[in-house]
Design a protein around this motif. Sequence first.
Motif, PDB file in Angstrom:
ATOM      1  N   TYR A 145       0.840  -1.182   0.000  1.00 55.23           N
ATOM      2  CA  TYR A 145       0.000   0.000   0.000  1.00 55.23           C
ATOM      3  C   TYR A 145       0.886   1.248   0.000  1.00 55.23           C
ATOM      4  CZ  TYR A 145      -3.461  -3.387   1.409  1.00 55.23           C
ATOM      5  OH  TYR A 145      -4.281  -4.474   1.458  1.00 55.23           O
ATOM      6  N   PRO A 146       0.360   2.409  -0.491  1.00 53.67           N
ATOM      7  CA  PRO A 146       1.172   3.630  -0.471  1.00 53.67           C
ATOM      8  C   PRO A 146       1.737   3.886   0.914  1.00 53.67           C
ATOM      9  CG  PRO A 146      -0.814   3.993  -1.727  1.00 53.67           C
ATOM     10  CD  PRO A 146      -0.951   2.632  -1.102  1.00 53.67           C
ATOM     11  N   ASP A 147       3.003   4.320   0.984  1.00 52.98           N
ATOM     12  CA  ASP A 147       3.696   4.512   2.244  1.00 52.98           C
ATOM     13  C   ASP A 147       2.928   5.475   3.135  1.00 52.98           C
ATOM     14  OD1 ASP A 147       5.497   4.597   4.248  1.00 52.98           O
ATOM     15  OD2 ASP A 147       6.969   5.831   3.211  1.00 52.98           O
ATOM     16  N   PRO A 148       2.497   5.034   4.339  1.00 55.52           N
ATOM     17  CA  PRO A 148       1.746   5.914   5.231  1.00 55.52           C
ATOM     18  C   PRO A 148       2.556   7.111   5.711  1.00 55.52           C
ATOM     19  CG  PRO A 148       2.353   3.893   6.352  1.00 55.52           C
ATOM     20  CD  PRO A 148       2.705   3.698   4.900  1.00 55.52           C
ATOM     21  N   ALA A 149       3.910   7.073   5.583  1.00 55.67           N
ATOM     22  CA  ALA A 149       4.727   8.213   5.986  1.00 55.67           C
ATOM     23  C   ALA A 149       4.699   9.324   4.954  1.00 55.67           C
ATOM     24  CB  ALA A 149       6.163   7.763   6.219  1.00 55.67           C
ATOM     25  N   GLY A 150       4.067   9.053   3.792  1.00 58.21           N
ATOM     26  CA  GLY A 150       3.912  10.095   2.789  1.00 58.21           C
ATOM     27  C   GLY A 150       5.040  10.190   1.785  1.00 58.21           C
ATOM     28  N   TYR A 195       5.751   2.433  -1.826  1.00 59.42           N
ATOM     29  CA  TYR A 195       4.755   1.528  -1.252  1.00 59.42           C
ATOM     30  C   TYR A 195       5.397   0.797  -0.077  1.00 59.42           C
ATOM     31  CZ  TYR A 195       2.240   2.317  -5.614  1.00 59.42           C
ATOM     32  OH  TYR A 195       1.590   2.880  -6.667  1.00 59.42           O
ATOM     33  N   ARG A 196       4.607   0.599   0.989  1.00 54.23           N
ATOM     34  CA  ARG A 196       5.088  -0.147   2.152  1.00 54.23           C
ATOM     35  C   ARG A 196       4.251  -1.409   2.324  1.00 54.23           C
ATOM     36  NH1 ARG A 196       8.499   1.266   5.728  1.00 54.23           N
ATOM     37  NH2 ARG A 196       8.349   3.465   5.132  1.00 54.23           N
ATOM     38  N   TYR A 197       4.863  -2.470   2.852  1.00 59.27           N
ATOM     39  CA  TYR A 197       4.167  -3.761   2.968  1.00 59.27           C
ATOM     40  C   TYR A 197       3.388  -3.849   4.270  1.00 59.27           C
ATOM     41  CZ  TYR A 197       3.182  -8.687   2.500  1.00 59.27           C
ATOM     42  OH  TYR A 197       2.549  -9.883   2.377  1.00 59.27           O
ATOM     43  N   TRP A 198       2.075  -4.083   4.166  1.00 60.62           N
ATOM     44  CA  TRP A 198       1.186  -4.320   5.321  1.00 60.62           C
ATOM     45  C   TRP A 198       1.072  -5.820   5.502  1.00 60.62           C
ATOM     46  CZ3 TRP A 198      -0.987  -2.871   9.559  1.00 60.62           C
ATOM     47  CH2 TRP A 198      -2.123  -3.534  10.015  1.00 60.62           C
ATOM     48  N   GLY A 208      16.530   8.357   8.479  1.00 60.13           N
ATOM     49  CA  GLY A 208      15.963   7.021   8.288  1.00 60.13           C
ATOM     50  C   GLY A 208      14.544   7.102   7.814  1.00 60.13           C
ATOM     51  N   TYR A 209      14.091   6.115   7.014  1.00 54.50           N
ATOM     52  CA  TYR A 209      12.687   6.100   6.633  1.00 54.50           C
ATOM     53  C   TYR A 209      11.893   5.827   7.891  1.00 54.50           C
ATOM     54  CZ  TYR A 209      11.384   1.251   7.301  1.00 54.50           C
ATOM     55  OH  TYR A 209      11.042   0.070   7.860  1.00 54.50           O
ATOM     56  N   GLY A 210      10.648   6.161   7.859  1.00 53.13           N
ATOM     57  CA  GLY A 210       9.797   5.869   9.013  1.00 53.13           C
ATOM     58  C   GLY A 210      10.024   6.808  10.173  1.00 53.13           C
ATOM     59  N   GLN A 211      10.593   8.000   9.948  1.00 48.66           N
ATOM     60  CA  GLN A 211      10.695   8.951  11.037  1.00 48.66           C
ATOM     61  C   GLN A 211       9.313   9.380  11.497  1.00 48.66           C
ATOM     62  OE1 GLN A 211      13.574   9.734  12.477  1.00 48.66           O
ATOM     63  NE2 GLN A 211      14.585   8.306  11.115  1.00 48.66           N
ATOM     64  N   GLN A 212       8.354   9.333  10.577  1.00 44.71           N
ATOM     65  CA  GLN A 212       6.966   9.659  10.915  1.00 44.71           C
ATOM     66  C   GLN A 212       6.348   8.422  11.538  1.00 44.71           C
ATOM     67  OE1 GLN A 212       6.029  12.757   9.294  1.00 44.71           O
ATOM     68  NE2 GLN A 212       4.464  12.981  10.830  1.00 44.71           N
ATOM     69  N   ALA A 223      -4.483  10.618  11.231  1.00 45.10           N
ATOM     70  CA  ALA A 223      -3.829  10.847   9.951  1.00 45.10           C
ATOM     71  C   ALA A 223      -4.713  10.413   8.812  1.00 45.10           C
ATOM     72  CB  ALA A 223      -2.516  10.092   9.908  1.00 45.10           C
ATOM     73  N   SER A 224      -4.302  10.790   7.606  1.00 45.35           N
ATOM     74  CA  SER A 224      -5.049  10.395   6.431  1.00 45.35           C
ATOM     75  C   SER A 224      -4.095   9.974   5.353  1.00 45.35           C
ATOM     76  CB  SER A 224      -5.917  11.546   5.927  1.00 45.35           C
ATOM     77  OG  SER A 224      -5.093  12.620   5.526  1.00 45.35           O
ATOM     78  N   GLY A 225      -4.598   9.200   4.377  1.00 49.18           N
ATOM     79  CA  GLY A 225      -3.772   8.760   3.270  1.00 49.18           C
ATOM     80  C   GLY A 225      -4.598   7.934   2.339  1.00 49.18           C
TER      81      GLY A 225
END
Length: 368
Positions: free
Chosen positions: A7-12, A17-20, A80-84, A155-157
């Motif tokens: 799914y699209p990366d929730p961190a924006g 895309y990030r794996y759920w 790093g990725y995922g700082q959010q 949050a939204s996305g």
Amino acid sequence: MTSAGWYPDPAGQPHTYRYWDGTSWSEATTTNPSTPVPGATPAPPTPPPPVSPPPASPPPAAPPTAHAPGYGQIAPPPPGYGQQGYGQPSGYGQGGGYGQPTYGAPPAGGSGSAGGGSGRTIAIVLLAVVLIAALGVGGFFGVRALTGDDGNDTASGTSSDTGAAPTPPTEGSGSPSDGTTPTPSPEQCRGGDPDPGKLDKNSPTLTGGGLTIPSLVDAGYTVSRQVSAPFTFADAYQVSYLVVQEDGGWISNYGVGGLRKANGFDSTEDAARKILACMTGSSLYDGFSSATDRESGPVTVDGHDAYSIVTEVRVDNPAVTVEGDLVQVVVVDTGDPDSYGLYISAVLLGDSAAEQQQADMFDQISVG
């Protein structure tokens, strides 16, 4: 039903895309949503030893204008990725950070010694680190299970499913009574924005697309934003779920949201058929084997014209022991010129109490 996938990366992060994995967001990212399921992440490489400064030399007659060769400036490591983290304004999931920091890169090279040998060596090492990290992320495998909740996240996305247009139920196993099965387009299956925004996990009702239903929190269900994500055809999809098999992450759920007419849905019946095909052809039903209608046809929902399909959806998935779900898809003409109301329920197939609850819930759908 299960819900793992890209799914699209929730961190924006754009075009990422990030794996759920069905329970949480993994460390795996990709720019191609058709990437195979991720595998084990390799350990980060050992950074090279720091460059030693040259021997001290007598001070020059005038103040120097640059560092002596070999010193250089130590560049800060990339963020790093995922700082959010989950639960922060741009996240899409439950509270807390959602991943380990990026593999650390070695310090950037300085001006180097004569000839630039140390600078070239460090640049080559940095390139190798980037390539290894990219390969590691692409091969990381998640574990499929669904636990936890993020009901109060704000949050939204926009989420999206993976791959080409889903394969609809086959002829003779859930096809319409006239013997034809409409094939949905990718836009119809992934053209919505299911994120419902802020939710009250204790709310007694769910509202979306002009429809309202009980949330069933008093019956053990949990209101959750993260479970909305795989319903990529819907807008502002509010859903509550109940785990019925921990091992394998199988859930029962009820939800309501909007369905954009502009995505090519010709009627409430056309929309209901295509949404069912989107569901059975996506990660919502990994291992889908067949769909057989119990009943389908025009209905009235709170005085509004609608179309309902009640279907037995079966799966052949070694990760779960259940046979499948009894799914009801209802598309309601609420009078909105741009959108239909969409109601979906999925309960454990063969569970008579759950099936009776599903029938009672249909009678409690309200419009407005």
